[in-house]
Scaffold this motif. Structure first.
Motif, PDB file in Angstrom:
ATOM      1  N   ARG A  95      13.307 -27.191   3.419  1.00  0.00           N
ATOM      2  CA  ARG A  95      14.496 -26.676   2.751  1.00  0.00           C
ATOM      3  C   ARG A  95      14.847 -25.328   3.362  1.00  0.00           C
ATOM      4  O   ARG A  95      13.959 -24.491   3.551  1.00  0.00           O
ATOM      5  N   SER A 141      23.783 -21.254   1.694  1.00  0.00           N
ATOM      6  CA  SER A 141      24.319 -22.136   0.663  1.00  0.00           C
ATOM      7  C   SER A 141      24.379 -23.576   1.132  1.00  0.00           C
ATOM      8  O   SER A 141      24.524 -23.850   2.321  1.00  0.00           O
ATOM      9  N   ALA A 142      24.297 -24.470   0.170  1.00  0.00           N
ATOM     10  CA  ALA A 142      24.360 -25.905   0.419  1.00  0.00           C
ATOM     11  C   ALA A 142      25.667 -26.461  -0.119  1.00  0.00           C
ATOM     12  O   ALA A 142      26.214 -25.935  -1.092  1.00  0.00           O
ATOM     13  N   LEU A 151      23.250 -31.860   4.511  1.00  0.00           N
ATOM     14  CA  LEU A 151      22.712 -31.035   5.583  1.00  0.00           C
ATOM     15  C   LEU A 151      23.072 -31.728   6.891  1.00  0.00           C
ATOM     16  O   LEU A 151      22.644 -32.869   7.116  1.00  0.00           O
ATOM     17  N   VAL A 206      16.460 -32.903  -2.729  1.00  0.00           N
ATOM     18  CA  VAL A 206      15.527 -31.778  -2.791  1.00  0.00           C
ATOM     19  C   VAL A 206      14.282 -32.205  -3.554  1.00  0.00           C
ATOM     20  O   VAL A 206      14.377 -32.721  -4.673  1.00  0.00           O
ATOM     21  N   TRP A 246      20.692 -22.663  -1.607  1.00  0.00           N
ATOM     22  CA  TRP A 246      19.589 -23.608  -1.416  1.00  0.00           C
ATOM     23  C   TRP A 246      18.427 -23.307  -2.355  1.00  0.00           C
ATOM     24  O   TRP A 246      17.817 -24.221  -2.910  1.00  0.00           O
TER      25      TRP A 246
END
Length: 195
Positions: A163, A168-169, A137, A144, A126
């Protein structure tokens, strides 16, 4: 996620993936690895949608959405943006200045699971995601912007969330374009995401 859907929002950009329609029906996801984002107006050209043997016009709410779908700037109608994107690509990926063919081929491998029309996502921290990157998410696409994530839906930008500070995304935007954004490409994001 790159799917072609009709929504009521106005588009800031048009785009092209080749001839995707038969009559007024979308019959394929893409026709080539050339996925570009074009200016709505260029040299007075005017083309109608759904014309036989002509590319299918796609529309994007903003450039961040187009990039998340896997498109890049057009080299004809958006030459300055295309050159900026190429320069940021070379800087962000630490490579020589790429050709359009090289960009198209790499982006295509990053956006679709080979041999399918299934969309790829990429795991990234992230904290490493620059403004304009889209990630999932809780199953929702989010863009972002600074320390916030703004939810995207067919109605446009909506709910804001902080955020995550770690972890991790699942990133929707192709990794090469993430590198382009990180290298300073000035992606256009609709003002409604910044309110």
């Amino acid at each position: 996620m790159g799917s072609i859907v009709a929504i009521p929002l106005r588009g800031a950009w048009t785009g092209n993936r080749g001839i995707l329609h038969a009559g007024t029906e979308i019959v394929r996801f893409h026709a080539t690895d050339l996925w570009i984002t074009c200016a709505l107006r260029f040299r007075g050209r005017r083309r109608e949608q759904w014309q036989p043997r002509h590319y299918t016009h796609l529309f994007f709410h903003d450039e961040a959405v187009a990039f998340a779908a896997g498109h890049r700037p057009c080299a004809e109608c958006r030459r300055d943006s295309y050159n900026c994107y190429r320069s940021a690509w070379a800087i962000g990926l630490g490579v020589d200045m790429p050709s359009a063919t090289e960009i198209n081929r790499q982006l295509h491998g990053e956006r679709i699971v080979r041999g399918t029309h299934r969309r790829r996502t990429h795991e990234m921290p992230w904290g490493d995601l620059p403004d304009g990157t889209f990630a999932l998410l809780g199953g929702s696409p989010m863009v972002v912007i600074g320390e916030e994530l703004i939810e995207w839906s067919s109605a446009g930008y909506g709910a804001r969330r902080p955020r995550p500070e770690d972890g991790s995304a699942d990133v929707i935007t192709p990794p090469s374009t993430v590198a382009v954004l990180r290298a300073g490409y000035p992606v256009q994001i609709d003002d409604s995401a910044r309110c």
